[in-house]
Write a protein that holds these residues in place. Structure first.
Motif: not given
Length: 415
Positions: A1-5, A70-81, A84-90, A117-122
Motif C-alpha cells: 500500500m502506498t502512502w498516497l493510498n 494542488s492538484p497535481h496533473i501527472y505526479r504527486f511530486n509536482e505539488r512540492v517544489k 523549481g525542483v520537485e521534492a523526491t519520493d524519499a 499539505t503538512l508534509a509539504a510544510f515540513l
C-alpha cells in the motif's frame, strides 16, 4: 500500500473543511510559525500560473523558494517544489512518516489534503526555504494552507466553483477567499470583476492595504512584450508561456512583498515560468495536441481566448476536436455551452475518479453535437488521434483527471 493510498483512507471524507483537527498536528510538527516570508494565493482560477510565476521570479532573485500547489496533473511530486525542483519520493515518504506519527500522538485523523499539505510544510522547514509561495486548495478561510500566516495575500479572481462547499453566490465565495487576509499585510485582488464587498470588508477590518487590478496596477499587451504599471513603477516585460493577466498579478505580489527583486529577475521569471496543463502544447505522431485543465466557465472562457489567438497564428488548423470529460459536481452545462461554438466533434468517456460524471450526463449537454463515446479517456484519445486529418487539432479539457489519462496515453505512445 502506498502512502498516497493510505492518506486517502485514514479519514472518512476526502474534503473536510475546518482547521480544528489539523492545527494540533501542525503545532506538534512546529510548522505553523514559518521563519520564511509567505505569499499565499487564493482564487477560483489562475492560482497555479500566478504561484508558478511568483516562484520563478523569486528563484531568479536568488531566494530559496518553497512552492506548494494542488492538484497535481501527472505526479504527486509536482505539488512540492524547492526553487523549481520537485521534492523526491524519499523526501516525501520521510515527511509522511513524521506527519503520521504526529497525527497518532494527537489521536486525530487527517484527510488526504491535510496530511499531504503538512508534509509539504515540513519539507520546506527542513530545507530552510527563504520564501514560501502557497496555493490555497479550496476556498481560503478553512483550507489547511491557511494555518500559516501570509505576509502577502493574493486573490486572483472569484467565480462560481465548488458551490457545495463554499456557497452559491460570488459574495459567499469571496468571504471564504478573504479568509487568507491578515492584519496590516498587503492584499492584492486581481479579479477582472467589481471588487466583492466581502473582500473590501475583510481588508478594512484587518487594516490591510488593498491593491486592485485596474485601479492600483495595470498592464497593457503588445505583440512580444507587455507593460506593467503601478504608481511605484513601470516595467516593460517579455511575454512568457503563461497568461499576461496572471503574470501581472505575480509582479504586483512580488512588488508588495518587500523582498529585494531586480527588474532582470522579474523579466527572467516571467519568461521562464511554465505549468503543465495550462494551454500546454504537445505533439504525437506529428499531430498537434492542446492540454488545458479548464473545468469551470471562467477557466474555459480564458482557455478559449488563448485558443482563438493560437488559431489566428496557425491558420492551417481550421477545426478543433475535443477529448472531453468532467466531474459531476462541476457546471458541465455551462462549460460545454462555452466550448460548443469552437468544437467540430467530441470524443467523450467517463473518468475513473470518485466524482466522475456519468457519461449520460455529459451526452445530455452535447445534444445536437457530433459525439463519439468511448469506454475510457485513453481509448477516446486514441480514436481521436487515429482519425485526425491535417487541418484539425485536438483539445483535451474538462478536468485535471482528463489530462492525466491522456498524458498516460501519450507516455505509452512515446515508450
Amino acid at each position: 500500500m502506498t502512502w498516497l493510498n493510505y492518506w486517502g483512507r485514514v479519514h472518512v471524507s476526502g474534503i473536510d473543511l475546518g482547521l480544528e483537527r489539523v492545527i494540533p498536528v501542525a503545532e506538534k510538527l512546529a510548522i505553523i510559525k514559518s521563519q520564511a516570508k509567505v505569499i499565499t494565493v487564493a482564487g477560483t482560477n489562475g492560482k497555479g500560473s500566478t504561484t508558478t510565476i511568483i516562484s520563478q521570479i523569486l528563484k531568479h532573485a536568488g531566494y530559496r523558494v518553497g512552492l506548494y500547489q494542488s492538484p497535481h496533473i501527472y505526479r504527486f511530486n509536482e505539488r512540492v517544489k524547492i526553487s523549481g525542483v520537485e521534492a523526491t519520493d524519499a523526501e516525501l515518504i520521510a515527511a509522511f512518516v513524521t506527519v503520521d506519527q504526529a497525527r497518532r500522538d494527537c489521536d486525530l485523523t487527517l484527510s488526504f489534503f491535510e496530511a499531504t499539505t503538512l508534509a509539504a510544510f515540513l519539507i520546506f522547514k527542513q530545507r530552510q526555504c527563504d520564501v514560501l509561495v502557497l496555493e490555497i486548495g479550496l476556498g481560503g478561510r478553512l483550507d489547511v494552507v491557511n494555518i500559516i500566516d501570509p505576509d502577502v495575500a493574493v486573490i486572483t479572481n472569484i467565480g462560481l466553483d465548488h458551490v457545495d462547499w463554499l456557497g452559491d453566490t460570488i459574495e459567499k465565495i469571496a468571504k471564504e477567499k478573504a479568509g487568507i487576509i491578515r492584519p496590516q499585510i498587503p492584499t492584492i485582488f486581481a479579479g477582472q470583476q467589481t471588487l466583492p464587498q466581502a473582500i473590501q470588508e475583510k481588508a478594512s477590518e484587518c487594516q490591510a492595504p488593498l491593491y486592485c487590478y485596474n485601479r492600483d496596477f495595470f498592464y497593457q499587451e503588445n505583440s512580444t512584450t507587455w507593460m506593467f504599471s503601478s504608481p511605484a513603477n513601470t516595467l516593460e516585460l517579455p511575454k512568457g508561456k503563461l497568461a499576461v493577466h496572471n503574470a501581472a498579478t505575480a509582479v504586483a505580489a512580488v512588488a508588495m512583498s518587500g523582498l529585494n527583486i531586480s527588474d532582470k529577475a522579474i523579466a527572467a521569471g516571467v519568461l521562464e515560468a511554465n505549468i503543465a496543463g495550462r494551454f500546454e502544447l504537445t505533439e504525437v505522431d506529428g499531430k498537434k495536441i492542446i492540454l488545458d485543465a479548464g473545468h469551470n466557465p471562467h477557466g474555459v472562457a480564458f482557455l478559449l481566448q488563448q485558443l482563438k489567438t493560437f488559431l489566428k497564428h496557425n491558420p492551417q488548423y481550421t477545426e478543433v476536436v475535443s477529448v472531453f470529460s468532467m466531474l459531476t459536481d462541476k457546471d458541465i452545462e455551462a462549460v460545454t455551452a462555452e466550448l460548443k461554438p469552437y468544437i467540430s466533434s467530441w470524443h467523450i468517456a467517463p473518468l475513473t475518479a470518485p466524482r466522475a460524471a456519468p457519461i449520460e450526463q455529459i451526452q445530455e449537454t452535447l445534444e445536437g453535437q457530433v459525439v463519439y463515446v468511448s469506454e475510457n479517456i485513453q481509448q477516446a484519445f486514441q480514436k481521436a488521434l487515429k482519425t485526425l486529418p491535417a487541418h484539425q487539432i485536438i483539445l483535451v479539457c474538462g478536468s485535471f483527471h482528463t489530462l492525466e489519462a491522456v498524458w498516460e496515453s501519450i507516455t505509452h505512445v512515446h515508450e
